[in-house]
Design a protein around this motif. Sequence first.
Motif, PDB file in Angstrom:
ATOM      1  N   LYS A 196       0.575  -1.068   0.259  1.00 49.04           N
ATOM      2  CA  LYS A 196       0.221  -0.082   0.196  1.00 49.04           C
ATOM      3  C   LYS A 196       1.162   1.552   0.074  1.00 49.04           C
ATOM      4  O   LYS A 196       0.763   2.134  -0.697  1.00 49.04           O
ATOM      5  CB  LYS A 196      -0.849  -0.113   1.579  1.00 49.04           C
ATOM      6  N   SER A 197       2.170   1.312   0.753  1.00 49.35           N
ATOM      7  CA  SER A 197       2.693   2.488   0.563  1.00 49.35           C
ATOM      8  C   SER A 197       3.734   2.602  -0.451  1.00 49.35           C
ATOM      9  O   SER A 197       3.675   3.815  -0.874  1.00 49.35           O
ATOM     10  CB  SER A 197       3.677   2.200   1.925  1.00 49.35           C
ATOM     11  N   LYS A 198       4.033   1.746  -1.290  1.00 54.07           N
ATOM     12  CA  LYS A 198       4.822   1.700  -2.454  1.00 54.07           C
ATOM     13  C   LYS A 198       4.133   2.128  -3.580  1.00 54.07           C
ATOM     14  O   LYS A 198       4.152   2.380  -4.529  1.00 54.07           O
ATOM     15  CB  LYS A 198       4.815  -0.030  -2.432  1.00 54.07           C
ATOM     16  N   LYS A 199       2.825   2.078  -3.049  1.00 54.78           N
ATOM     17  CA  LYS A 199       1.567   2.082  -4.396  1.00 54.78           C
ATOM     18  C   LYS A 199       1.400   3.544  -4.028  1.00 54.78           C
ATOM     19  O   LYS A 199       1.278   4.293  -5.486  1.00 54.78           O
ATOM     20  CB  LYS A 199       0.315   1.852  -4.687  1.00 54.78           C
ATOM     21  N   LEU A 200       1.770   4.293  -2.801  1.00 50.36           N
ATOM     22  CA  LEU A 200       1.259   5.622  -2.566  1.00 50.36           C
ATOM     23  C   LEU A 200       2.371   6.793  -3.146  1.00 50.36           C
ATOM     24  O   LEU A 200       2.313   8.162  -3.882  1.00 50.36           O
ATOM     25  CB  LEU A 200       0.775   5.949  -1.248  1.00 50.36           C
ATOM     26  N   ASN A 201       3.511   6.217  -3.163  1.00 49.10           N
ATOM     27  CA  ASN A 201       4.771   6.379  -3.817  1.00 49.10           C
ATOM     28  C   ASN A 201       5.366   6.550  -4.914  1.00 49.10           C
ATOM     29  O   ASN A 201       4.601   6.885  -5.889  1.00 49.10           O
ATOM     30  CB  ASN A 201       6.555   6.276  -2.678  1.00 49.10           C
TER      31      ASN A 201
END
Length: 70
Positions: free
Chosen positions: A65-70
Amino acid sequence: MKEIIITSRQLMLPPDRLSYEFGLIPTAEKMENNKIATYVLIGVFATITIGIISYSVYQIHQENKSKKLN
């Protein structure tokens, strides 16, 4: 071999009851308690395993999820 001294009442007991009395074979209650303890230990192990797997899946989900936001 150690000689076991028995009373006259014990002489008249059937062999299985005499064995229970001397503790040579487990009683039905003792076997039931062992069975319950085994089920409890299996349940605790299963719960811990499911918790660890769930936490790992959650961590992987958070990382993705954090990778997709960045």
